[in-house]
Design a protein around this motif. Structure first.
Motif, mmCIF file in Angstrom:
data_model
loop_
_atom_site.group_PDB
_atom_site.id
_atom_site.type_symbol
_atom_site.label_atom_id
_atom_site.label_comp_id
_atom_site.label_asym_id
_atom_site.label_seq_id
_atom_site.Cartn_x
_atom_site.Cartn_y
_atom_site.Cartn_z
ATOM 1 N N ALA A 1 0.845 -1.194 0.000
ATOM 2 C CA ALA A 1 0.000 0.000 0.000
ATOM 3 C C ALA A 1 0.876 1.238 0.000
ATOM 4 N N LEU B 1 1.003 5.402 1.001
ATOM 5 C CA LEU B 1 0.442 6.594 1.631
ATOM 6 C C LEU B 1 0.820 7.763 0.738
ATOM 7 N N ILE C 1 -3.885 8.494 5.424
ATOM 8 C CA ILE C 1 -3.080 7.448 6.050
ATOM 9 C C ILE C 1 -3.976 6.324 6.568
ATOM 10 N N ALA D 1 -5.358 4.302 3.579
ATOM 11 C CA ALA D 1 -4.352 3.479 2.910
ATOM 12 C C ALA D 1 -3.983 2.254 3.728
ATOM 13 N N ARG D 2 -3.971 2.396 5.050
ATOM 14 C CA ARG D 2 -3.574 1.280 5.913
ATOM 15 C C ARG D 2 -4.706 0.280 6.150
ATOM 16 N N VAL E 1 4.217 -1.138 3.412
ATOM 17 C CA VAL E 1 3.697 0.217 3.260
ATOM 18 C C VAL E 1 4.793 1.108 2.694
ATOM 19 N N ALA F 1 5.388 4.934 2.267
ATOM 20 C CA ALA F 1 4.873 6.213 2.759
ATOM 21 C C ALA F 1 5.609 7.352 2.059
ATOM 22 N N LEU G 1 3.428 4.201 12.036
ATOM 23 C CA LEU G 1 4.025 3.423 10.951
ATOM 24 C C LEU G 1 5.007 2.387 11.495
ATOM 25 N N GLU H 1 3.686 -1.002 12.942
ATOM 26 C CA GLU H 1 3.380 -2.110 12.047
ATOM 27 C C GLU H 1 4.570 -3.068 11.898
ATOM 28 N N LEU I 1 8.429 -1.323 5.796
ATOM 29 C CA LEU I 1 8.126 0.099 5.698
ATOM 30 C C LEU I 1 9.195 0.808 4.884
#
Length: 480
Positions: free
Chosen positions: A87, A89, A156, A159-160, A167, A169, A188, A191, A198
């Protein structure tokens, strides 16, 4: 086990490479930061990995996601993974949110359609997500009823909501105050405790330090330096990395306060409301030629609304604004927080700027003179707004505004998309405009160090119905 591996990712515009080969990997529990100046290719890298580049740009390379091997040149193969496996952000919340849907519905829709939750469970989860981001009670608002920072947080949450393990971002804390920035960073990072991945794209040095993990520094589409974030930030090996980190506003010299001249505008007893709630009240100040007034406060406290009231775009709940006699309406201008919404999408930037210049008695020569002062390449004028970075578009918005030769500028987070080097350049041009043209400026910023080094007075908005009077100058770079 590596969650994602990108190998030799490149992006070209026609025959011109704009992102040179970049390789990276994401491991469970370890964040990766991609840091660089505006236009360095950070967002292009993220879009190539997601398969969301504009059609006029050509990616190459491959992405390994779990047991899937994806060709960056065939972005259609990425689509089934969006929201479920990976995903993003987005950098521009205004473009990612549906203007006809309330905030809560947009988040619950992702829970329902992507994660498969029932309607009631999806609504409850959406409320919990928004509350965790400091947006309790905002679920019934439409995007246009949210501040820039609030809209970013709704984006945010949406998107999550799909539950993707990875993710990306892209400037996730743009427009947020320091407290909200740290909250989003911590959210963030939380997660990662569950084995997620991330990737953070940013120009924000404070966010990079907060995220930690590993870092890649980009410049002009090329990798300059890579390593452990803490080590690189503490002792960068490359000259450009040192220059970028040294441009932090914490190191800026404090601007000397100019003498007071004639008042450009006077505000008396201003108050404003939104959705039946009072944002601020009893705000009074004079702003004279050449002076810069800093406006600070947390996201959603009414900073942008104050500017709209002063400009006459929003009627105040109480109070009045008086302008100096003899000034035309065009002398009072706004530099928008989200310039992407202020440019015609289907016209080239050069044509838009030429039209503004012609209307205000300026020539192409003035545009050509301002471009290098803002660190902008001439080739950008041939592109449409969607084909330039957010930071480049923000500087082009400033260029367009300066063509009007205003006497008052409400600058709403004018450097929120800019890296420290470009930020210093843009703030320098704004202060030159104040001092050289006798322009009065209201400067909104979440960066206390930037405000402390730049402005002459500070108006600090706090929680709704509370404010600090404009009565103290900047002293030694601190807000008082």
């Amino acid at each position: 086990m590596t969650l994602l591996r990108a190998e030799n990712i490149t992006v070209s515009e026609g025959d011109t490479p704009i992102l040179h080969p970049v390789s990276l990997h994401l491991d469970p529990g370890e964040p990766l930061v991609v840091l660089g100046e505006t236009g360095s290719g950070k967002s292009l890298l993220a879009q190539a990995i997601m398969g969301t580049l504009p059609k006029d740009l050509s990616p190459k390379g491959r992405v390994v996601l779990g047991d899937r091997l994806l060709d960056a040149a065939r972005p259609a193969g990425f689509r089934p993974l969006w929201g479920r496996e990976i995903a993003v952000l987005p950098q521009e919340p205004w473009l990612s949110l549906d203007p006809l849907m309330r905030a809560g519905a947009q988040v619950s829709e992702a829970h329902r359609l992507v994660r498969g939750l029932g309607a009631a469970e999806a609504r409850a989860q959406a409320q919990e997500d928004l509350a965790r981001l400091g947006l309790s009670g905002a679920e019934d608002r439409y995007p246009h009823q949210l501040s820039g920072g609030m809209a970013q947080r709704v984006a945010i949450a949406a998107a999550r909501a799909g539950g993707a393990r990875i993710v990306i971002a892209d400037e996730p804390t743009k427009g947020l105050d320091a407290a909200r920035r740290d909250e989003v960073a911590d959210l963030l990072l939380a997660e990662l405790a569950h084995g997620g991945g991330l990737l953070v794209i940013t120009h924000d040095l404070a966010l990079a330090r907060r995220i930690g993990g590993r870092i890649i520094i980009l410049r002009e589409g090329k990798v300059v330096e890579a390593g452990v974030t803490r080590s690189v930030m503490a002792a960068p090996a490359k000259e450009y990395s040192r220059e970028l980190i040294a441009a932090d506003p914490e190191t800026w010299a404090v601007r000397r306060k100019p003498p007071a001249f004639a008042a450009v505008l006077t505000a008396t007893g201003l108050a404003a409301e939104r959705g039946g709630n009072q944002l601020f009240s009893d705000i009074s100040f004079d702003l004279s030629e050449g002076r810069i007034l800093g406006v600070t406060g947390p996201s959603g406290c009414g900073k942008s609304t104050l500017g709209d009231v002063v400009l006459g775009l929003v009627r105040p709940a109480a109070g009045r604004v008086e302008r100096a006699p003899g000034l035309p309406p065009t002398a009072f201008q706004k530099l928008y927080q989200d310039p992407v919404a202020a440019f015609p999408r289907h016209r080239t930037l050069g044509r838009t700027l030429a039209d503004v210049a012609r209307h205000h008695g300026q020539t192409q020569c003035q545009i050509d003179a301002l471009m290098p002062r803002l660190g902008l390449a001439p080739v950008l004028l041939s592109r449409k707004p969607g084909a330039v970075s957010g930071g480049e578009l923000q500087r082009l918005a400033l260029l367009r505004l300066l063509l009007v030769r205003p006497k008052f500028i409400f600058a709403d987070e004018p450097t929120s998309r800019l890296d420290p080097i470009t930020q210093k350049q843009v703030i320098g041009l704004l202060t030159e405009t104040a001092e050289g043209e006798g322009c009065a400026i209201m400067l909104v910023s979440h960066d206390a160090a930037l405000v402390g080094a730049t402005v002459d007075h500070v108006l600090s908005l706090a929680a709704p119905q509370k404010h600090t009077e404009l009565n103290a100058p900047i002293v030694a770079g601190a807000l008082q």
